[in-house]
Design an enzyme around this catalytic site. Sequence first.
Site, PDB file in Angstrom:
ATOM      1  N   LYS A  11      28.314  32.192  83.445  1.00  0.00           N
ATOM      2  CA  LYS A  11      30.134  31.898  83.870  1.00  0.00           C
ATOM      3  C   LYS A  11      30.589  32.583  85.089  1.00  0.00           C
ATOM      4  CE  LYS A  11      30.984  31.442  78.457  1.00  0.00           C
ATOM      5  NZ  LYS A  11      32.121  32.497  77.574  1.00  0.00           N
ATOM      6  N   ARG A  87      20.779  33.645  71.254  1.00  0.00           N
ATOM      7  CA  ARG A  87      21.753  34.168  71.638  1.00  0.00           C
ATOM      8  C   ARG A  87      21.729  35.012  70.489  1.00  0.00           C
ATOM      9  NH1 ARG A  87      26.078  30.961  70.503  1.00  0.00           N
ATOM     10  NH2 ARG A  87      27.563  32.030  68.906  1.00  0.00           N
ATOM     11  N   THR A  93      29.867  37.913  71.186  1.00  0.00           N
ATOM     12  CA  THR A  93      30.762  37.417  71.883  1.00  0.00           C
ATOM     13  C   THR A  93      31.414  38.220  72.735  1.00  0.00           C
ATOM     14  OG1 THR A  93      30.494  35.512  71.000  1.00  0.00           O
ATOM     15  CG2 THR A  93      32.802  35.827  72.128  1.00  0.00           C
ATOM     16  N   ARG A 104      25.355  40.291  77.113  1.00  0.00           N
ATOM     17  CA  ARG A 104      26.959  40.740  77.396  1.00  0.00           C
ATOM     18  C   ARG A 104      26.726  42.469  76.982  1.00  0.00           C
ATOM     19  NH1 ARG A 104      28.601  35.760  73.107  1.00  0.00           N
ATOM     20  NH2 ARG A 104      29.405  34.273  74.439  1.00  0.00           N
ATOM     21  N   HIS A 117      27.652  32.178  78.471  1.00  0.00           N
ATOM     22  CA  HIS A 117      27.780  30.888  77.197  1.00  0.00           C
ATOM     23  C   HIS A 117      25.627  30.662  76.954  1.00  0.00           C
ATOM     24  CE1 HIS A 117      28.529  27.557  74.609  1.00  0.00           C
ATOM     25  NE2 HIS A 117      27.237  26.865  75.474  1.00  0.00           N
TER      26      HIS A 117
HETATM   27  P1  CMP Z   1      31.034  30.951  74.443  1.00  0.00           P
HETATM   28  O1  CMP Z   1      29.535  31.412  74.501  1.00  0.00           O
HETATM   29  O2  CMP Z   1      30.573  30.148  75.629  1.00  0.00           O
HETATM   30  O3  CMP Z   1      31.874  30.187  73.484  1.00  0.00           O
HETATM   31  C1  CMP Z   1      33.365  29.406  73.563  1.00  0.00           C
HETATM   32  C2  CMP Z   1      34.194  30.843  73.687  1.00  0.00           C
HETATM   33  O4  CMP Z   1      35.551  31.268  73.787  1.00  0.00           O
HETATM   34  C3  CMP Z   1      33.868  32.469  74.126  1.00  0.00           C
HETATM   35  O5  CMP Z   1      32.184  32.384  74.859  1.00  0.00           O
HETATM   36  C4  CMP Z   1      34.321  33.164  74.425  1.00  0.00           C
HETATM   37  O6  CMP Z   1      34.387  33.507  75.721  1.00  0.00           O
HETATM   38  C5  CMP Z   1      35.506  32.429  74.568  1.00  0.00           C
HETATM   39  N1  CMP Z   1      36.870  32.825  73.899  1.00  0.00           N
HETATM   40  C6  CMP Z   1      38.089  33.349  74.016  1.00  0.00           C
HETATM   41  N2  CMP Z   1      38.165  33.680  72.948  1.00  0.00           N
HETATM   42  C7  CMP Z   1      38.066  34.120  71.718  1.00  0.00           C
HETATM   43  C8  CMP Z   1      38.137  35.191  70.100  1.00  0.00           C
HETATM   44  N3  CMP Z   1      38.786  35.212  70.654  1.00  0.00           N
HETATM   45  N4  CMP Z   1      36.934  33.642  69.664  1.00  0.00           N
HETATM   46  C9  CMP Z   1      35.718  33.011  70.065  1.00  0.00           C
HETATM   47  N5  CMP Z   1      35.608  33.018  70.834  1.00  0.00           N
HETATM   48  C10 CMP Z   1      36.606  33.035  72.401  1.00  0.00           C
END
Ligand code: CMP
Length: 142
Positions: A11, A87, A93, A104, A117
């Site tokens: 990203k 994953r 996340t 991460r 992502h």
């Molecule tokens: P990604 O795996 O790219 O898929 C969705 C993205 O939304 C996630 O990573 C996060 O970067 C973003 N995101 C931002 N806020 C939230 C949240 N509260 N819950 C989940 N994803 C979030």
Amino acid sequence: MPGKRTLAIIKPDAFGNGKAGKIVALLETNGFKIKAARVVRLAQPQAGAFYEVHKERPFFAPLTAFMMSGACMPLVLEKENAVLALRDAIGATDPEEARDGTVRKLYAESKERNAIHASDSDENAEREIRFFFSDADLLAAG
Ligand code: CMP
């Protein structure tokens, strides 16, 4: 049978901070083969379409704005059971919840600016790979 390929996107936070090389190296150390890669800057239609599944979520607008804020690096990665393996390698996340040694944990700033992502199912992996890469791109690495 689980698929062998998945999509990652380094990203704009990590790409802009010069972490792309370290992240690719960590993915290779985790056993992934790079099958295709690009550097792209997303515009609104693409960012909105890519994250369409989240369009009703409160974080949709900031998420798409962040993904357009700089260049990012989509990668097609190959490994047995690729979606789950990636994953696992990238971690939760929210980096505060991510396991030590994951992408991460090492490189994400926050849940919003979380470095990478990864596709969440085989079906989405194929859709997301096609979003960025053509047949010719995918043939190049064999
Ligand atoms: P990604 O795996 O790219 O898929 C969705 C993205 O939304 C996630 O990573 C996060 O970067 C973003 N995101 C931002 N806020 C939230 C949240 N509260 N819950 C989940 N994803 C979030």
